[in-house]
Write an enzyme that holds these catalytic residues in place. Sequence first.
Site, PDB file in Angstrom:
ATOM      1  CE  LYS A 265      -1.939   3.010   2.643  1.00  0.00           C
ATOM      2  NZ  LYS A 265      -1.687   3.872   1.952  1.00  0.00           N
TER       3      LYS A 265
ATOM      4  CD  GLU B  86      13.621   0.311   8.521  1.00  0.00           C
ATOM      5  OE1 GLU B  86      13.922   1.343   9.281  1.00  0.00           O
ATOM      6  OE2 GLU B  86      14.273  -0.836   8.426  1.00  0.00           O
TER       7      GLU B  86
ATOM      8  CB  CYS C 286      13.640   8.588   8.091  1.00  0.00           C
ATOM      9  SG  CYS C 286      14.355   7.564   6.806  1.00  0.00           S
TER      10      CYS C 286
ATOM     11  CD  GLU D  26      10.880  12.433  11.427  1.00  0.00           C
ATOM     12  OE1 GLU D  26       9.649  12.234  11.584  1.00  0.00           O
ATOM     13  OE2 GLU D  26      11.590  11.891  10.930  1.00  0.00           O
TER      14      GLU D  26
HETATM   15  P1  NAD Z   1       2.655   8.184   7.949  1.00  0.00           P
HETATM   16  O1  NAD Z   1       2.909   7.299   9.225  1.00  0.00           O
HETATM   17  O2  NAD Z   1       1.640   9.226   7.810  1.00  0.00           O
HETATM   18  O3  NAD Z   1       2.000   7.198   6.807  1.00  0.00           O
HETATM   19  C1  NAD Z   1       3.024   6.009   6.169  1.00  0.00           C
HETATM   20  C2  NAD Z   1       2.045   5.183   5.720  1.00  0.00           C
HETATM   21  O4  NAD Z   1       1.372   4.499   6.685  1.00  0.00           O
HETATM   22  C3  NAD Z   1       1.097   5.654   4.621  1.00  0.00           C
HETATM   23  O5  NAD Z   1       1.120   4.725   3.463  1.00  0.00           O
HETATM   24  C4  NAD Z   1      -0.158   5.555   5.448  1.00  0.00           C
HETATM   25  O6  NAD Z   1      -1.271   5.573   4.549  1.00  0.00           O
HETATM   26  C5  NAD Z   1       0.144   4.469   6.338  1.00  0.00           C
HETATM   27  N1  NAD Z   1      -0.730   4.556   7.339  1.00  0.00           N
HETATM   28  C6  NAD Z   1      -1.286   5.507   8.158  1.00  0.00           C
HETATM   29  N2  NAD Z   1      -2.063   5.159   9.172  1.00  0.00           N
HETATM   30  C7  NAD Z   1      -2.232   3.955   8.940  1.00  0.00           C
HETATM   31  C8  NAD Z   1      -2.798   2.706   9.638  1.00  0.00           C
HETATM   32  N3  NAD Z   1      -3.508   3.111  10.877  1.00  0.00           N
HETATM   33  N4  NAD Z   1      -2.750   1.471   9.327  1.00  0.00           N
HETATM   34  C9  NAD Z   1      -2.070   1.165   8.155  1.00  0.00           C
HETATM   35  N5  NAD Z   1      -1.385   2.198   7.474  1.00  0.00           N
HETATM   36  C10 NAD Z   1      -1.591   3.526   7.886  1.00  0.00           C
HETATM   37  O7  NAD Z   1       4.344   8.592   7.435  1.00  0.00           O
HETATM   38  P2  NAD Z   1       4.524   9.688   6.402  1.00  0.00           P
HETATM   39  O8  NAD Z   1       3.934  10.837   6.623  1.00  0.00           O
HETATM   40  O9  NAD Z   1       3.964   8.961   4.849  1.00  0.00           O
HETATM   41  O10 NAD Z   1       6.220   9.608   6.074  1.00  0.00           O
HETATM   42  C11 NAD Z   1       6.893  10.170   6.913  1.00  0.00           C
HETATM   43  C12 NAD Z   1       7.505   9.562   8.026  1.00  0.00           C
HETATM   44  O11 NAD Z   1       8.251   8.367   7.658  1.00  0.00           O
HETATM   45  C13 NAD Z   1       8.540  10.391   8.736  1.00  0.00           C
HETATM   46  O12 NAD Z   1       8.445  10.265  10.274  1.00  0.00           O
HETATM   47  C14 NAD Z   1       9.709   9.680   8.391  1.00  0.00           C
HETATM   48  O13 NAD Z   1      11.167   9.737   9.331  1.00  0.00           O
HETATM   49  C15 NAD Z   1       9.406   8.307   8.408  1.00  0.00           C
HETATM   50  N6  NAD Z   1      10.410   7.576   7.391  1.00  0.00           N
HETATM   51  C16 NAD Z   1      11.187   6.685   8.064  1.00  0.00           C
HETATM   52  C17 NAD Z   1      12.109   5.890   7.171  1.00  0.00           C
HETATM   53  C18 NAD Z   1      12.985   4.756   8.039  1.00  0.00           C
HETATM   54  O14 NAD Z   1      13.578   4.300   6.979  1.00  0.00           O
HETATM   55  N7  NAD Z   1      13.206   4.713   9.078  1.00  0.00           N
HETATM   56  C19 NAD Z   1      12.125   6.077   5.877  1.00  0.00           C
HETATM   57  C20 NAD Z   1      11.234   7.214   5.386  1.00  0.00           C
HETATM   58  C21 NAD Z   1      10.344   7.890   6.095  1.00  0.00           C
END
Ligand code: NAD
Length: 489
Positions: free
Chosen positions: A175, A250, A284, A383
């Site tokens: 997804k 992650e 991230c 962040e």
């Molecule tokens: P987010 O948590 O808002 O969303 C990420 C994904 O999760 C999306 O596809 C979203 O639709 C889905 N999602 C949201 N709620 C959900 C639920 N209840 N059940 C299942 N899926 C759900 O994150 P974002 O804003 O898209 O991304 C930014 C964040 O990602 C930042 O905090 C960044 O640091 C982190 N990030 C981490 C890494 C790593 O490798 N550690 C890499 C890239 C980004």
Amino acid sequence: MTTPPTAIIDSEAVTGAGRPIPVVDPANEEVIAEINEAEDELVDRAVLSARAAFERGDWRCMSVEDRQKVLRACADAIDAAADEIADIECSNTGIPYSAIRNGQIVRSANNFRFFADYIGQMVSELYEQESDYLTFVRREPKGVAGLISPWNSPLALGSMKVVSAIAFGNSCVLKPAEHAPLGLTRLIEVIQGAGLPPGVVNLVNGYGASTGDRLVRHPDIDCISFTGGTRTGRAIMAAAGEHLKPSIMELGGKSANIVFDDADFEQALDGALIGIFSNNGQQCLAGSRILVQRGIAKDFIEAMVERTRKVRVGDPRDPATEIGPLANRNHYNHVMSFVPEGLDNDARVLVGGERAPGFDKGFYFSPTVAEVDSNSHRLCQEEIFGPFASLMVFDTDEEAYRIANESRFGLVGYAWSRSIERIMAAQERISAGTIWCNTPMMRDLHAPFGGVRESGVGAEGGRSAEMFYTLQKTVSIPRRPLKLRKLGA
Ligand code: NAD
């Protein structure tokens, strides 16, 4: 305006009837596509397709050599469609075109090539403690993986999830993030023609709380890999835990970038700028807390401000652009909300901290550096996930390590010094999953990439993926016919 598929199931694009998700070009705020959300019924179909592919076994039981060929064909298919995917991705994410075309797409194809090579090198364990037996440990695929990816680097991160899962014989349902689904959806369509049996890689588009949640909780999903925000990760891990599903998380970061006074000044400066401003600052692994030792602080801060002022913000399609717009309106508002924090008694915005001048439309934010007096300040603890660096001055090495580790996150640490002793100390003392010494952002796919504390649980990367996406099965076989006890004889 395009209408990309709601889902890809059994290798076929499917358009659902769920609520429309508007997809916006962050450079001009225009709606460029509308995707109907995958409702429960489509999520269920996608999972069942993945399950059927797994049970059928045409992928799981394929010889390693043939599976390698398919993974390499996927990489070639991505290369062949690179211009088209880059074009779509640039419109959807605002990431500079050159970074997508020459960075993320190349990386996506390489993810497939890396795992094709990796599975050809896998070794198994054999134990001979008991002289009459050979006991060996096989690694079998886990089943169906639920993969949930974020919007900041959709292609590189989404492709990594897919190939990590399928290389070992699993099937999956991915997804993508609702804000940036276009490039990844196209990439998954493109690889379907590369020899993957139907149902091995499925995709569902939709919002997290509905489509994502349905996927996580589906009883036919055997494991979850999630990349995204810490709060979401907590919710997903709780849902996965209810069903005892193993998961990789992650999550976010607020990584310290320590510049010691004996660092190569220019290299450290270049590295600090790359560390905070690459990918429009939405990373991230950003070095978002820059800690500079007092002896060089004045010069370093001046140089950092000067260079930041010159970073070119602009249309992501302009080859001269170094930073494009932020990914979406909510995120723009989130980054903006930190500006007043940089104007209180304990922090000073030195450059930026405003809408980038010259843009009427689009989510353009000026590259920003704020000097902060205390690590407990919100600018150092939360962040921001934008082109917004918090800079602090330290005196002793001990103080630098204390500040670096005073964080609920622990994804990455950066250290710059010409002294090998200092570098060796830094890599030991900084508490994070990855430490970059005298370099920004080096990723060797063999090595684990994961965080500690609220930056995550588990890791991605060659061996880590093997451990996560496979089950260990122990098999014991006698070397020769046994003299078994004759019960009841
Ligand atoms: P987010 O948590 O808002 O969303 C990420 C994904 O999760 C999306 O596809 C979203 O639709 C889905 N999602 C949201 N709620 C959900 C639920 N209840 N059940 C299942 N899926 C759900 O994150 P974002 O804003 O898209 O991304 C930014 C964040 O990602 C930042 O905090 C960044 O640091 C982190 N990030 C981490 C890494 C790593 O490798 N550690 C890499 C890239 C980004």
